[in-house]
Design a protein around this motif. Structure first.
Motif, PDB file in Angstrom:
ATOM      1  N   GLY A 134       0.169  -9.650   8.477  1.00 18.30           N
ATOM      2  CA  GLY A 134      -1.357  -9.177   8.866  1.00 18.30           C
ATOM      3  C   GLY A 134      -1.629  -8.165   8.504  1.00 18.30           C
ATOM      4  O   GLY A 134      -1.137  -7.261   8.051  1.00 18.30           O
ATOM      5  N   ALA A 135      -3.244  -7.899   8.842  1.00 23.85           N
ATOM      6  CA  ALA A 135      -3.532  -6.552   8.282  1.00 23.85           C
ATOM      7  C   ALA A 135      -3.358  -5.491   9.242  1.00 23.85           C
ATOM      8  O   ALA A 135      -3.566  -5.242  10.318  1.00 23.85           O
ATOM      9  CB  ALA A 135      -5.255  -6.691   8.119  1.00 23.85           C
ATOM     10  N   PRO A 136      -2.854  -4.289   8.263  1.00 24.35           N
ATOM     11  CA  PRO A 136      -2.648  -3.208   8.904  1.00 24.35           C
ATOM     12  C   PRO A 136      -3.998  -2.386   9.598  1.00 24.35           C
ATOM     13  O   PRO A 136      -5.136  -2.839   9.046  1.00 24.35           O
ATOM     14  CB  PRO A 136      -2.006  -2.141   7.964  1.00 24.35           C
ATOM     15  N   ASP A 137      -4.210  -1.427  10.198  1.00 27.00           N
ATOM     16  CA  ASP A 137      -5.224  -0.774  10.589  1.00 27.00           C
ATOM     17  C   ASP A 137      -5.894   0.311   9.660  1.00 27.00           C
ATOM     18  O   ASP A 137      -7.266   0.220   9.533  1.00 27.00           O
ATOM     19  CB  ASP A 137      -4.971  -0.178  12.127  1.00 27.00           C
ATOM     20  N   TRP A 138      -5.096   0.896   9.439  1.00 26.25           N
ATOM     21  CA  TRP A 138      -5.367   2.004   8.118  1.00 26.25           C
ATOM     22  C   TRP A 138      -4.349   1.920   6.994  1.00 26.25           C
ATOM     23  O   TRP A 138      -3.198   1.534   7.237  1.00 26.25           O
ATOM     24  CB  TRP A 138      -5.260   3.364   8.768  1.00 26.25           C
ATOM     25  N   ILE A 139      -5.252   1.999   6.003  1.00 28.71           N
ATOM     26  CA  ILE A 139      -4.425   1.761   4.609  1.00 28.71           C
ATOM     27  C   ILE A 139      -4.949   2.995   3.679  1.00 28.71           C
ATOM     28  O   ILE A 139      -6.058   3.264   3.557  1.00 28.71           O
ATOM     29  CB  ILE A 139      -4.459   0.440   3.703  1.00 28.71           C
ATOM     30  N   VAL A 140      -3.668   3.814   3.126  1.00 25.51           N
ATOM     31  CA  VAL A 140      -4.245   4.576   1.937  1.00 25.51           C
ATOM     32  C   VAL A 140      -3.583   4.272   0.558  1.00 25.51           C
ATOM     33  O   VAL A 140      -2.319   3.873   0.307  1.00 25.51           O
ATOM     34  CB  VAL A 140      -3.567   5.977   2.337  1.00 25.51           C
ATOM     35  N   GLU A 141      -4.408   4.249  -0.246  1.00 25.46           N
ATOM     36  CA  GLU A 141      -3.965   4.119  -1.771  1.00 25.46           C
ATOM     37  C   GLU A 141      -4.194   5.469  -2.564  1.00 25.46           C
ATOM     38  O   GLU A 141      -5.361   5.934  -2.462  1.00 25.46           O
ATOM     39  CB  GLU A 141      -4.611   3.178  -2.440  1.00 25.46           C
ATOM     40  N   PRO A 155       0.630  -1.270  -0.048  1.00 24.59           N
ATOM     41  CA  PRO A 155       0.292  -0.026  -0.207  1.00 24.59           C
ATOM     42  C   PRO A 155       0.821   1.385  -0.125  1.00 24.59           C
ATOM     43  O   PRO A 155       2.207   1.338   0.397  1.00 24.59           O
ATOM     44  CB  PRO A 155      -0.723  -0.024   1.054  1.00 24.59           C
ATOM     45  N   ASP A 156       0.334   2.225  -0.489  1.00 18.42           N
ATOM     46  CA  ASP A 156       1.221   3.703  -0.601  1.00 18.42           C
ATOM     47  C   ASP A 156       1.525   4.182   0.856  1.00 18.42           C
ATOM     48  O   ASP A 156       2.442   4.358   1.062  1.00 18.42           O
ATOM     49  CB  ASP A 156       0.209   4.662  -1.330  1.00 18.42           C
ATOM     50  N   VAL A 157       0.342   4.005   1.636  1.00 18.05           N
ATOM     51  CA  VAL A 157       0.430   4.387   3.348  1.00 18.05           C
ATOM     52  C   VAL A 157      -0.238   3.544   3.965  1.00 18.05           C
ATOM     53  O   VAL A 157      -1.319   3.065   3.736  1.00 18.05           O
ATOM     54  CB  VAL A 157       0.212   6.075   3.473  1.00 18.05           C
ATOM     55  N   LEU A 158       0.434   3.163   5.193  1.00 20.81           N
ATOM     56  CA  LEU A 158      -0.266   2.384   6.167  1.00 20.81           C
ATOM     57  C   LEU A 158       0.111   2.546   7.503  1.00 20.81           C
ATOM     58  O   LEU A 158       1.197   3.205   7.805  1.00 20.81           O
ATOM     59  CB  LEU A 158       0.068   0.701   5.722  1.00 20.81           C
ATOM     60  N   VAL A 159      -0.811   2.260   8.590  1.00 23.09           N
ATOM     61  CA  VAL A 159      -0.784   2.401  10.147  1.00 23.09           C
ATOM     62  C   VAL A 159      -0.794   0.966  10.522  1.00 23.09           C
ATOM     63  O   VAL A 159      -1.992   0.383  10.269  1.00 23.09           O
ATOM     64  CB  VAL A 159      -1.267   3.384  10.364  1.00 23.09           C
ATOM     65  N   VAL A 160       0.125   0.417  11.558  1.00 23.38           N
ATOM     66  CA  VAL A 160       0.065  -0.735  12.188  1.00 23.38           C
ATOM     67  C   VAL A 160       0.000  -0.311  13.835  1.00 23.38           C
ATOM     68  O   VAL A 160       1.042   0.197  14.181  1.00 23.38           O
ATOM     69  CB  VAL A 160       1.022  -1.665  11.854  1.00 23.38           C
ATOM     70  N   CYS A 161      -0.933  -0.753  14.333  1.00 17.23           N
ATOM     71  CA  CYS A 161      -1.204  -0.510  15.949  1.00 17.23           C
ATOM     72  C   CYS A 161      -0.624  -1.785  16.559  1.00 17.23           C
ATOM     73  O   CYS A 161      -0.240  -1.668  17.798  1.00 17.23           O
ATOM     74  CB  CYS A 161      -2.491   0.048  16.066  1.00 17.23           C
ATOM     75  N   ASP A 162      -0.405  -2.768  16.196  1.00 12.35           N
ATOM     76  CA  ASP A 162      -0.177  -4.115  16.695  1.00 12.35           C
ATOM     77  C   ASP A 162       1.431  -4.405  16.425  1.00 12.35           C
ATOM     78  O   ASP A 162       1.669  -4.904  15.405  1.00 12.35           O
ATOM     79  CB  ASP A 162      -1.094  -5.453  16.419  1.00 12.35           C
ATOM     80  N   SER A 163       2.475  -4.338  17.431  1.00 13.36           N
ATOM     81  CA  SER A 163       3.725  -4.285  16.978  1.00 13.36           C
ATOM     82  C   SER A 163       3.976  -5.746  16.658  1.00 13.36           C
ATOM     83  O   SER A 163       5.071  -5.950  16.100  1.00 13.36           O
ATOM     84  CB  SER A 163       4.782  -3.843  18.289  1.00 13.36           C
ATOM     85  N   ASN A 164       3.237  -6.688  17.141  1.00 13.83           N
ATOM     86  CA  ASN A 164       3.463  -8.243  16.718  1.00 13.83           C
ATOM     87  C   ASN A 164       3.554  -8.577  15.233  1.00 13.83           C
ATOM     88  O   ASN A 164       4.078  -9.466  14.860  1.00 13.83           O
ATOM     89  CB  ASN A 164       2.724  -8.891  17.740  1.00 13.83           C
ATOM     90  N   LYS A 165       2.767  -7.628  14.693  1.00 10.06           N
ATOM     91  CA  LYS A 165       2.739  -7.641  13.186  1.00 10.06           C
ATOM     92  C   LYS A 165       3.947  -7.305  12.424  1.00 10.06           C
ATOM     93  O   LYS A 165       4.111  -7.431  11.385  1.00 10.06           O
ATOM     94  CB  LYS A 165       1.576  -7.035  12.785  1.00 10.06           C
ATOM     95  N   LEU A 166       4.830  -6.640  13.058  1.00 11.49           N
ATOM     96  CA  LEU A 166       5.969  -5.964  12.505  1.00 11.49           C
ATOM     97  C   LEU A 166       7.426  -6.842  12.324  1.00 11.49           C
ATOM     98  O   LEU A 166       7.430  -7.498  13.686  1.00 11.49           O
ATOM     99  CB  LEU A 166       6.496  -4.578  12.804  1.00 11.49           C
TER     100      LEU A 166
END
Length: 196
Positions: free
Chosen positions: A108-115, A90-101
């Motif tokens: 796993g799914a990011p919380d917010w994605i921007v295309e 994705p162009d921009v994304l936010v992940v709130c669960d550090s276990n996904k990094l």
């Protein structure tokens, strides 16, 4: 992202990691989609500005903002990384669960994605990726239309995206699931070429 298929074979992340770096692909359900050449400057300006504002808003918080290219692996179950058949950037994304990094990106799914839409990607982002992000539980999905200067917002309601909300790229728009992120549009919109 261009929509030329790599070939008709089923692929997974293990294959993806062996492909040359000079051509980028995304995988959706095992199908390889060649990404378009480097996006144009207005596309990058929009993505960069949204990332910059999100990153500033999240300073000192547990959620983290990222900008492409970052591999987002979307496992269907608990399969090993090399067996995952869906990997997007994705162009921009936010992940709130550090276990996904991890060092390879996001699992796993990011919380917010921007295309940010380009003429060559608009249909793909609005249809195929919207369905994909809904299926994997991306809580909020933004499509920024720089040509039309419009923002389309999808928010997860249960297992499905509700009716999209449409905004002009002016004033400000808060991220519904992360209200501390408020994207200011006026300066950015003023920088976009009139004929874009």
């Amino acid at each position: 992202m261009g929509l030329a298929l790599k070939d008709a074979l089923f692929h997974c992340y293990g294959d993806y990691l062996t492909w040359p770096d000079d051509v980028r692909y995304e995988l959706i359900d095992g199908v390889a989609y060649m990404m378009a050449p480097a996006p144009d400057l207005p596309h990058q300006d929009v993505a960069g500005e949204i990332y910059f504002q999100a990153r500033q808003a999240l300073q000192g918080k547990s959620c983290r903002a990222f900008i492409a290219p970052v591999d987002v692996r979307l496992p269907k179950y608990e399969e090993a990384d090399d067996k995952i058949d869906t990997v997007v950037q994705p162009d921009v994304l936010v992940v709130c669960d550090s276990n996904k990094l991890d060092r390879r990106g996001v699992r796993g799914a990011p919380d917010w994605i921007v295309e940010v839409l380009s003429p060559s990607t608009a249909g793909h982002d609005q249809i195929k990726k919207r369905q994909l992000y809904e299926r994997y539980g991306v809580r909020e999905y933004w499509l920024v239309h720089p040509v039309d200067r419009v923002l389309t917002v999808y928010r997860l309601q249960g297992d499905e995206y509700g009716k999209p909300e449409i905004y002009e790229l002016k004033g400000e728009t808060a991220v519904g699931i992360l209200p501390e992120i408020v994207i200011q549009w006026d300066d950015l919109a003023a920088r976009l070429p009139i004929d874009y």
